[in-house]
Design a protein around this motif. Sequence first.
Motif, PDB file in Angstrom:
ATOM      1  N   ILE A 581       0.807  -1.220   0.000  1.00 31.50           N
ATOM      2  CA  ILE A 581       0.000   0.000   0.000  1.00 31.50           C
ATOM      3  C   ILE A 581       0.848   1.281   0.000  1.00 31.50           C
ATOM      4  O   ILE A 581       0.604   2.192  -0.797  1.00 31.50           O
ATOM      5  CB  ILE A 581      -0.996  -0.011   1.175  1.00 31.50           C
ATOM      6  CG1 ILE A 581      -1.984  -1.186   0.981  1.00 31.50           C
ATOM      7  CG2 ILE A 581      -1.773   1.301   1.261  1.00 31.50           C
ATOM      8  CD1 ILE A 581      -2.878  -1.447   2.176  1.00 31.50           C
ATOM      9  N   SER A 582       1.875   1.321   0.867  1.00 35.10           N
ATOM     10  CA  SER A 582       2.694   2.543   0.910  1.00 35.10           C
ATOM     11  C   SER A 582       3.349   2.815  -0.434  1.00 35.10           C
ATOM     12  O   SER A 582       3.336   3.932  -0.942  1.00 35.10           O
ATOM     13  CB  SER A 582       3.804   2.400   1.956  1.00 35.10           C
ATOM     14  OG  SER A 582       3.273   2.596   3.237  1.00 35.10           O
ATOM     15  N   ARG A 585       0.821   3.907  -3.001  1.00 32.82           N
ATOM     16  CA  ARG A 585       0.338   5.268  -2.800  1.00 32.82           C
ATOM     17  C   ARG A 585       1.395   6.272  -3.262  1.00 32.82           C
ATOM     18  O   ARG A 585       1.081   7.272  -3.903  1.00 32.82           O
ATOM     19  CB  ARG A 585       0.010   5.508  -1.330  1.00 32.82           C
ATOM     20  CG  ARG A 585      -0.676   6.848  -1.100  1.00 32.82           C
ATOM     21  CD  ARG A 585      -0.697   7.242   0.355  1.00 32.82           C
ATOM     22  NE  ARG A 585       0.605   7.720   0.777  1.00 32.82           N
ATOM     23  CZ  ARG A 585       1.298   7.232   1.784  1.00 32.82           C
ATOM     24  NH1 ARG A 585       0.823   6.229   2.507  1.00 32.82           N
ATOM     25  NH2 ARG A 585       2.475   7.728   2.098  1.00 32.82           N
ATOM     26  N   LYS A 586       2.652   5.983  -2.949  1.00 35.11           N
ATOM     27  CA  LYS A 586       3.714   6.920  -3.357  1.00 35.11           C
ATOM     28  C   LYS A 586       3.835   6.983  -4.869  1.00 35.11           C
ATOM     29  O   LYS A 586       4.066   8.046  -5.441  1.00 35.11           O
ATOM     30  CB  LYS A 586       5.039   6.524  -2.703  1.00 35.11           C
ATOM     31  CG  LYS A 586       5.047   6.962  -1.250  1.00 35.11           C
ATOM     32  CD  LYS A 586       6.229   6.483  -0.464  1.00 35.11           C
ATOM     33  CE  LYS A 586       6.040   6.930   0.986  1.00 35.11           C
ATOM     34  NZ  LYS A 586       6.957   6.266   1.902  1.00 35.11           N
ATOM     35  N   LEU A 588       1.400   6.486  -6.920  1.00 34.14           N
ATOM     36  CA  LEU A 588       0.232   7.248  -7.354  1.00 34.14           C
ATOM     37  C   LEU A 588       0.458   8.753  -7.194  1.00 34.14           C
ATOM     38  O   LEU A 588       0.154   9.545  -8.091  1.00 34.14           O
ATOM     39  CB  LEU A 588      -0.972   6.797  -6.525  1.00 34.14           C
ATOM     40  CG  LEU A 588      -2.293   7.524  -6.746  1.00 34.14           C
ATOM     41  CD1 LEU A 588      -2.819   7.213  -8.139  1.00 34.14           C
ATOM     42  CD2 LEU A 588      -3.320   7.089  -5.701  1.00 34.14           C
ATOM     43  N   GLU A 589       1.023   9.136  -6.057  1.00 33.31           N
ATOM     44  CA  GLU A 589       1.293  10.560  -5.828  1.00 33.31           C
ATOM     45  C   GLU A 589       2.274  11.096  -6.866  1.00 33.31           C
ATOM     46  O   GLU A 589       2.135  12.205  -7.368  1.00 33.31           O
ATOM     47  CB  GLU A 589       1.845  10.770  -4.405  1.00 33.31           C
ATOM     48  CG  GLU A 589       0.743  10.695  -3.344  1.00 33.31           C
ATOM     49  CD  GLU A 589       1.260  10.541  -1.917  1.00 33.31           C
ATOM     50  OE1 GLU A 589       2.464  10.206  -1.741  1.00 33.31           O
ATOM     51  OE2 GLU A 589       0.465  10.750  -0.980  1.00 33.31           O
TER      52      GLU A 589
ATOM     53  N   ASP B   7      10.402   4.555   2.467  1.00 34.78           N
ATOM     54  CA  ASP B   7      11.025   5.602   3.278  1.00 34.78           C
ATOM     55  C   ASP B   7       9.996   6.036   4.305  1.00 34.78           C
ATOM     56  O   ASP B   7       8.829   6.196   3.994  1.00 34.78           O
ATOM     57  CB  ASP B   7      11.357   6.832   2.418  1.00 34.78           C
ATOM     58  CG  ASP B   7      12.467   6.516   1.447  1.00 34.78           C
ATOM     59  OD1 ASP B   7      13.309   5.669   1.801  1.00 34.78           O
ATOM     60  OD2 ASP B   7      12.480   7.107   0.348  1.00 34.78           O
ATOM     61  N   ARG B 327       1.167   3.343   9.859  1.00 37.20           N
ATOM     62  CA  ARG B 327       1.620   2.118   9.203  1.00 37.20           C
ATOM     63  C   ARG B 327       3.087   1.953   9.561  1.00 37.20           C
ATOM     64  O   ARG B 327       3.838   2.922   9.578  1.00 37.20           O
ATOM     65  CB  ARG B 327       1.456   2.213   7.697  1.00 37.20           C
ATOM     66  CG  ARG B 327       1.985   0.953   6.982  1.00 37.20           C
ATOM     67  CD  ARG B 327       1.749   0.984   5.481  1.00 37.20           C
ATOM     68  NE  ARG B 327       0.323   0.977   5.194  1.00 37.20           N
ATOM     69  CZ  ARG B 327      -0.351   2.022   4.718  1.00 37.20           C
ATOM     70  NH1 ARG B 327       0.275   3.149   4.450  1.00 37.20           N
ATOM     71  NH2 ARG B 327      -1.647   1.943   4.509  1.00 37.20           N
ATOM     72  N   GLU B 352       5.067   5.368   9.080  1.00 38.98           N
ATOM     73  CA  GLU B 352       4.540   6.642   8.584  1.00 38.98           C
ATOM     74  C   GLU B 352       3.219   6.933   9.276  1.00 38.98           C
ATOM     75  O   GLU B 352       2.407   6.042   9.492  1.00 38.98           O
ATOM     76  CB  GLU B 352       4.385   6.657   7.057  1.00 38.98           C
ATOM     77  CG  GLU B 352       3.541   5.545   6.478  1.00 38.98           C
ATOM     78  CD  GLU B 352       3.471   5.610   4.946  1.00 38.98           C
ATOM     79  OE1 GLU B 352       4.068   6.535   4.357  1.00 38.98           O
ATOM     80  OE2 GLU B 352       2.813   4.747   4.358  1.00 38.98           O
ATOM     81  N   LEU B 354      -0.165   8.801   8.938  1.00 36.91           N
ATOM     82  CA  LEU B 354      -0.957   9.319   7.823  1.00 36.91           C
ATOM     83  C   LEU B 354      -1.847  10.459   8.297  1.00 36.91           C
ATOM     84  O   LEU B 354      -2.528  10.329   9.315  1.00 36.91           O
ATOM     85  CB  LEU B 354      -1.838   8.217   7.235  1.00 36.91           C
ATOM     86  CG  LEU B 354      -1.155   6.908   6.837  1.00 36.91           C
ATOM     87  CD1 LEU B 354      -2.172   5.989   6.155  1.00 36.91           C
ATOM     88  CD2 LEU B 354       0.016   7.155   5.914  1.00 36.91           C
ATOM     89  N   THR B 358      -4.091  11.901   3.207  1.00 34.84           N
ATOM     90  CA  THR B 358      -3.364  10.718   2.742  1.00 34.84           C
ATOM     91  C   THR B 358      -4.184   9.458   2.997  1.00 34.84           C
ATOM     92  O   THR B 358      -4.255   8.554   2.146  1.00 34.84           O
ATOM     93  CB  THR B 358      -2.005  10.628   3.461  1.00 34.84           C
ATOM     94  OG1 THR B 358      -1.356  11.893   3.362  1.00 34.84           O
ATOM     95  CG2 THR B 358      -1.121   9.567   2.848  1.00 34.84           C
ATOM     96  N   LEU B 361      -6.806   9.279   0.405  1.00 29.78           N
ATOM     97  CA  LEU B 361      -6.236   8.852  -0.873  1.00 29.78           C
ATOM     98  C   LEU B 361      -6.100   7.325  -0.895  1.00 29.78           C
ATOM     99  O   LEU B 361      -6.449   6.665  -1.876  1.00 29.78           O
ATOM    100  CB  LEU B 361      -4.867   9.524  -1.074  1.00 29.78           C
ATOM    101  CG  LEU B 361      -4.118   9.154  -2.355  1.00 29.78           C
ATOM    102  CD1 LEU B 361      -4.879   9.648  -3.576  1.00 29.78           C
ATOM    103  CD2 LEU B 361      -2.709   9.759  -2.352  1.00 29.78           C
ATOM    104  N   GLU B 362      -5.629   6.754   0.204  1.00 28.60           N
ATOM    105  CA  GLU B 362      -5.469   5.302   0.262  1.00 28.60           C
ATOM    106  C   GLU B 362      -6.825   4.592   0.203  1.00 28.60           C
ATOM    107  O   GLU B 362      -6.961   3.568  -0.452  1.00 28.60           O
ATOM    108  CB  GLU B 362      -4.722   4.901   1.537  1.00 28.60           C
ATOM    109  CG  GLU B 362      -3.250   5.279   1.492  1.00 28.60           C
ATOM    110  CD  GLU B 362      -2.450   4.676   2.641  1.00 28.60           C
ATOM    111  OE1 GLU B 362      -3.078   4.068   3.539  1.00 28.60           O
ATOM    112  OE2 GLU B 362      -1.218   4.821   2.627  1.00 28.60           O
TER     113      GLU B 362
END
Lengths: 628, 425
Positions: A581-582, A585-586, A588-589, B7, B327, B352, B354, B358, B361-362
Amino acid sequence: MTPIPSAAETARIQPAATAPELLRNFCIIAHIDHGKSTLADRMLQLTGVVEQRAMRAQYLDRMDIERERGITIKSQAVRMPWVLEGTDGTRTPYALNMIDTPGHVDFTYEVSRSLAACEGAVLLVDAAQGIEAQTLANLYLAMENELAIIPVLNKIDLPAAQPEKYAEEIAGLVGVDPESVLKVSGKTGVGVEALLDRIVETVPPPVGDADAPARAMIFDSVYDTYRGVVTYVRVVDGKLNPRERISMMSTRATHDLLEIGVSAPEPHPTDGLGVGEVGYLITGVKDVRQSKVGDTVTNALKPAAEALGGYSDPKPMVFSGLYPIDGSDYPILRDALDKLKLNDAALVYEPETSVALGFGFRVGYLGLLHLEIVRERLEREFDLDLISTAPNVIYDVTMEDRSVVTVTNPSEFPGGKIGEVREPVVKATILAPSEFIGAIMELCQTKRGDLQGMDYLSADRVELRYFLPLAEIVFDFFDQLKSKTRGYASLDYDVVGEQAADLVKVDILLQGEQVDAFSAIVHKDKAYAYGVMMTGKLKELIPRQQFEVPIQAAVGARVIARETIRAIRKDVLAKCYGGDISRKRKLLEKQKEGKKRMKTIGRVDVPQEAFIAALSSDAADPKDKGKK
Amino acid sequence: MSPALPDGDPAPADGALPRWAGGSGAPQRAFGVYVHVPFCTVRCGYCDFNTYTATELGGGASQDSYATTALSEIELGAHVLADAGLPAREVSTVFVGGGTPTVLPAGDLARILDGLRDAWGLADGAEVTTEANPDSVSPEYLRTLADAGFTRVSFGMQSAVPHVLATLERTHDPARIPDVVAWARDAGLDVSLDLIYGTPGESLDDWRTSVEAALATGVDHVSAYALVVEPGTRMAVQVRRGELTLPDEDDQAAKYELADELLTASGLRWYEVSNWARERADGSVAACRHNLAYWRGDDWWGVGPGAHSYVGGPLVGDDGDEIAGVRWWNVKHPRRYATMLAAGQSPAAGRELLDAPTATLERVMLGVRLAEGLDLAELSAAGRRAVAGQVAAGLLDGRAAIGGRALLTRRGRLLADAVVRDLTD
């Protein structure tokens, strides 16, 4: 004895108090890389005006771009003392004014004004390369101005130097004995003293009427952030004095002289400038347009009746659209152009809107180097990212109803009944080893050239003279010339007139929408090739969309080439579980960020990179990229 | 599980989470547990997952000790969630993935499940799945799992065509698939088969053969994934050298459409872009509830090296700011994972926090992938305006849109990422 003057000798050559017989005004004519700036630096050292420790390489080239490119864009003048000892042992001090000239074809007018400020010219030629076309053109210009020519071979310290061969060549051009060609090395200093002596002996002193109303010719005008415009002049008649009121004869504008002086090479205020002298003026004006190269300066209270000849306004020959990649940078670009204009009288621009590229400017330049320099300065000094559209020339289109439309942007090319299209023509001089004659003629043929004559400069070097459409030169002529002659050919050209030609506008349509930035005016016979090239390029550059996108090239309503970008069918990551997911999403951004930088034409999203790549001439065929 | 860790911010050494800000009420979300088993007997050429083929990795990390190490993270997890003020929830779904979970003895998997029961409790009717390699199971093995509480097994079938399996470097015999499915069903387990399409050299007929073979086993669930050649894999090297030619995306699209037709015709219905399940008499489908929890934004704890975890908000940070979700992800290497846990530390490598946009968006990105569709209320005003365009373009279902949900058409499923970009502008 030292050639540097003593205190008593120096007193005789003070600015505003030097007899014209003790003045020598000269310039150096040389090709880029032939060592002019290095030689000038050596002269500054030998005459003692710049101390060893203050010396930096190529002292006279001030702008970063000049220093990096090793070329001189703007000229300057430096006053240097030099003593010559007669056969009887008498020492005579002289003031030498070295006027640095721009070395590129785009700046022919500035060169002509620099030459007009001198009585003599040093013709400097690289002893390993021989004379180049632009140098030859400037030499002819100097000879037409009846300047005393001092032929000099530079870089004689190089292992590849062929001084005998090239002495013969330039002696033949100047009309002297090869033995009299001086041989120097700007790098080591060999022969430079002899050259300074020769300048004093050969260059005639200036002649003028000291009692007439003042007349001085502007040969350069430079904007300085702290001092405003610094104007470089050569006094022909009379005298200019500190704090008097002066008048520009072309505009009749008057200004107070805030400062008058000479460069040595740092500015030294003086008690004025007399007949034959060269120096600078500061009036506090902020725009070089108020102090135009070629104009005549006179005394406002006691003006001269007639201006010195030779003045003309700079005329832009090449146009291109300039757009910020980030549309919000438009005000920065506008301010940046306004600032650059202060120092560049030849720069003209007006706002322009492109459907594809948004708000920008149509900019007129003297030529391609000027274009490149302006763009580079904008990007570097103002931190702008720019797209510049393919350069084009000016066309005069006469309609059948006899109305005339001047076209500086292909998208303005009129539709409807066209009577005649006229395009600028240049007289081009090409110098090259004779083995390339065939290749050059073939190239000129495909570029619609018209051979005017051919001469051998020496047994194996030839000069070819052609009439060529400026549009062809602006497109890619020089690059092709270089590649077809392995870099040996040199080119000079000068716009000499215009001609009627069978020209058409090729439009590019994306899904039926015309993309103004890609329109081009080309010869009828080349329309198809341009259409195929551009549609093919765009097919590679534009990503697939959710629908099919036809790309067409058209002349008027007639489609001459077509490509299709097929609709994209798959744009989805198959797996998207907890650990994805992370990352997803990145991604997508990032994609959304990329989408923002796209221009939408009709419904088609076109990335900026596609515009840049399609408009740059070096990527003729993107398919060839990366194959090497 | 993707190869590189994201990251993020550093995670606290004790694994502490931002505090639950929802008062005493329990979150309305389900709670699942993922257990990563980072071992395989061989690594396949296309695989970029976090997995190791050595049985002994040193520093207390080995296949033999793995279950024990995982149990210590589960124990830590129970404390971390309780310390954050989150009300206790039983585990409603478990998914053991890899790697190849079935390289471990069935007893080890059973012990891990017991550990979950001890830490959180297992809800009535919980779904407990393990991935399995058709090579590495026997009827006894599967029975042991079922007896321990496993309810579901997902076999990595990938293809029924020998040359495709060879290119994928899969070692199992395709003829074994009907047997392992039958053994699992005899043991009382639900069965899913994973398939991969778009392998270099795979024809459309090869793919049809694979889908039909999967359907012939009578399974209730199929996942079909387009092959993605990830950088750093052996297959990426082969492609770069020109030894393998990647199929283009049009080929993959055609294979997706074929699979959807064949599966639908056999009574399996899509419920997520890459997942199909048999429709039951009541209209529901035999979906993987654990995976649905990811797409619906539920909470889960990921146990094991490189595993990700997620807890939604409302949470509150040290500075009092509201946090919409947290997360985090564990260190990648099993050896480091083992030594950190042995030292009493949280194995989290980073995390991270959120913020609300954000998290939204997810939710859109994940929710749009589902056949149940996404509530249009989740979209911004601009996103809702974009719906009409997507309906007109044939990517979103018009009737569902009128009913207030964004639901992908078949063509839209293939362009789901483009739809998401448009809806989240």
